[in-house]
Design an enzyme around this catalytic site. Structure first.
Site, short mmCIF file in Angstrom:
data_model
loop_
_atom_site.label_atom_id
_atom_site.label_comp_id
_atom_site.label_asym_id
_atom_site.label_seq_id
_atom_site.Cartn_x
_atom_site.Cartn_y
_atom_site.Cartn_z
N HIS A 25 -17.61 -40.26 6.04
CA HIS A 25 -18.47 -38.97 5.81
C HIS A 25 -18.32 -37.66 7.10
O HIS A 25 -19.27 -37.12 7.22
CB HIS A 25 -19.02 -38.66 4.58
CG HIS A 25 -19.77 -37.52 4.24
ND1 HIS A 25 -20.48 -37.40 3.51
CD2 HIS A 25 -19.20 -36.49 4.17
CE1 HIS A 25 -20.85 -35.61 2.68
NE2 HIS A 25 -20.04 -35.45 3.49
N HIS A 27 -16.07 -33.80 7.77
CA HIS A 27 -15.36 -33.11 7.71
C HIS A 27 -14.73 -32.77 9.16
O HIS A 27 -15.25 -31.91 9.74
CB HIS A 27 -15.58 -31.56 6.84
CG HIS A 27 -16.21 -31.70 5.62
ND1 HIS A 27 -15.51 -32.18 4.31
CD2 HIS A 27 -17.31 -31.95 5.53
CE1 HIS A 27 -16.04 -32.50 3.78
NE2 HIS A 27 -17.76 -32.43 4.18
N HIS A 205 -17.54 -35.53 -3.75
CA HIS A 205 -19.28 -34.56 -2.89
C HIS A 205 -19.68 -34.35 -4.56
O HIS A 205 -18.69 -33.88 -5.38
CB HIS A 205 -19.08 -33.46 -2.68
CG HIS A 205 -18.75 -33.18 -0.91
ND1 HIS A 205 -18.07 -34.33 -0.37
CD2 HIS A 205 -19.16 -32.91 -0.07
CE1 HIS A 205 -17.66 -34.04 0.79
NE2 HIS A 205 -17.91 -32.97 0.79
N GLU A 208 -25.27 -33.17 -3.89
CA GLU A 208 -25.52 -32.94 -2.91
C GLU A 208 -26.97 -31.32 -3.21
O GLU A 208 -27.55 -31.64 -2.67
CB GLU A 208 -23.92 -32.17 -1.97
CG GLU A 208 -24.67 -31.51 -1.02
CD GLU A 208 -23.81 -30.96 0.01
OE1 GLU A 208 -22.80 -30.67 -0.83
OE2 GLU A 208 -23.89 -30.68 1.20
N ASP A 286 -20.97 -35.11 8.23
CA ASP A 286 -20.99 -34.61 7.15
C ASP A 286 -20.17 -33.32 8.51
O ASP A 286 -18.59 -33.74 8.20
CB ASP A 286 -21.86 -33.29 6.55
CG ASP A 286 -21.59 -33.13 5.62
OD1 ASP A 286 -19.99 -33.17 4.86
OD2 ASP A 286 -22.30 -32.32 4.87
N ASP A 287 -20.47 -32.31 8.77
CA ASP A 287 -19.99 -31.27 9.97
C ASP A 287 -20.68 -31.38 11.62
O ASP A 287 -21.83 -30.05 11.65
CB ASP A 287 -20.18 -29.91 9.04
CG ASP A 287 -19.57 -29.74 7.71
OD1 ASP A 287 -18.54 -30.20 7.93
OD2 ASP A 287 -19.94 -30.14 6.15
N1 ADE Z 1 -17.84 -28.58 2.98
C1 ADE Z 1 -18.06 -29.44 4.48
N2 ADE Z 1 -19.06 -29.71 4.13
C2 ADE Z 1 -19.31 -29.47 3.15
C3 ADE Z 1 -20.04 -29.93 2.59
N3 ADE Z 1 -21.75 -30.38 3.23
N4 ADE Z 1 -20.80 -30.20 1.08
C4 ADE Z 1 -19.57 -29.30 0.34
N5 ADE Z 1 -18.55 -28.95 0.78
C5 ADE Z 1 -18.58 -29.23 2.13
ZN ZN Z 2 -19.29 -33.27 2.87
#
Ligand code: ADE
Ligand code: ZN
Length: 346
Positions: A25, A27, A205, A208, A286-287
């Site tokens: 997971h 992006h 997703h 969250e 995630d990011d």
């Molecule tokens: N796009 C990038 N990161 C995300 C996240 N944590 N939740 C939903 N969409 C995303």
């Molecule tokens: Zn995500």
């Protein structure tokens, strides 16, 4: 591994960093570091509303998912050419290798780019070339999952799928991301049914920020194989039983949850509770460029804050391979390397 070797507590951070793992997971647009955003902006003549790398980094103070997404989509606006997508993915893959990631399944958001006039080919070919090079030059296995933006319509998702189908051999599945609340999984029932018929892997997703009901419909309507995040599931005991019984993987992202205020502190994160309830949780970044760390940082900070043990570490790494979309032989090879690493720490 039947019995876990005894590993001294002071060796746990080193084990977390050294152990082979998969990342399921992340992006790829969320791996764009501020320095690369500025370099690409200059290379492409794109104006960005920040005077410096430091000023941009200071803007990374998020209060919820939407406050992050606004900056994340603005950051992605510097990506125009195939080489830009390659450079972004290559930078992440080098970091993944440094964190002992053997395999990664990277999300990408084509609609963020095609809406600005960037061709689907440009996006997918740049990312895919980096995946091919990662295997050859870094020994890292990497594949791509195309995500639909859930704040857009299902019609838009169908059009995106049509554009991507000529490149079908360059991605392994589809996902669902962006603003969760108000955009339940069932909004995308028909396009996910079509992707399922095409033999694509399915993830989404859910849970969250959104309620447990979204996890139920991701499972029962979209028929996803993994749930991304899913941390809100702990509010629903029946859902917890379902996730445990069906061994549905959750791709948990602790630093993301902290930075987006899903939990008030890492110490209060429910990763340990999910594992102890028998759920197949994994740890992911995630990011990473926005949330303060790549996958090993997610492991070390979460373990330091929560007191999770070497047994949990092994479960998480093993789950990451079990939950991945690799073939059985490849998976066995990854787990053997994990077991050898654990044995070397005994
Ligand atoms: N796009 C990038 N990161 C995300 C996240 N944590 N939740 C939903 N969409 C995303
Ligand atoms: Zn995500």
């Amino acid at each position: 591994m039947n019995t876990l070797p005894t590993i001294p507590a002071d060796r746990l951070p080193a084990l977390l960093r050294a152990m082979p793992k998969a990342e399921l997971h992340m992006h790829i647009e969320g791996s764009l570091e501020p320095e690369l955003i500025f370099a690409l902006a200059r290379r492409n003549g794109v104006a960005i509303p920040y005077a410096s790398v430091d000023e941009l980094r200071r803007a990374y103070a998020f209060t919820n998912l939407q406050s992050f997404l606004d900056i994340y989509y603005a950051g992605a606006s510097v990506l125009l050419k195939e080489q830009d997508f390659y450079d972004m993915a290559w930078a992440y893959l080098l970091r993944a290798q440094a964190d002992n990631v053997l395999h990664t399944e990277m999300f990408f958001d084509p609609q963020t780019h095609t809406a600005r006039g960037v061709a689907m080919d440009t996006v997918v070919n740049g990312l895919h070339r980096a995946c091919v090079d990662a295997r050859e030059k870094l020994g890292v296995s990497a594949s791509l999952i195309l995500c639909f933006l859930r704040h857009l319509s299902e019609e838009d998702a169908f059009a995106t799928l049509e554009q991507a189908l000529p490149l079908r051999d360059k991605f392994i599945g589809v996902g669902l991301d962006s603003s969760e609340v108000g955009h339940p999984p069932e909004k995308f029932a028909r396009v996910f049914a079509r992707c399922r018929a095409l033999g694509l892997h399915l993830v989404a997703h859910a849970g969250e920020e959104g309620p447990p009901e979204y996890v139920w419909t991701a499972l029962d309507v979209l028929k996803v194989e993994r749930v991304d995040h899913g941390v809100q599931s702990s509010k629903d005991p029946a859902l917890m039983r379902r996730l445990a019984q069906d061994r549905i993987p959750l791709t948990v992202c602790p630093l993301s949850n902290l930075k987006l205020c899903v939990f008030p502190s890492l110490a209060q994160h429910n990763l340990g509770a999910l594992l102890d309830a028998g759920l197949m949780a994994t740890v992911n970044s995630d990011d990473p460029a926005y949330f303060g760390g790549y996958v090993n940082e997610n492991f070390t900070q979460t373990f330091a804050a929560t007191g999770l043990t070497a047994r949990h570490a092994y479960m998480l790494a093993r789950n990451s391979f079990e939950a991945s979309f690799v073939d059985a032989g490849t998976r066995r090879g990854f787990v053997d390397r994990l077991d050898a690493c654990l044995a070397s720490f005994a």
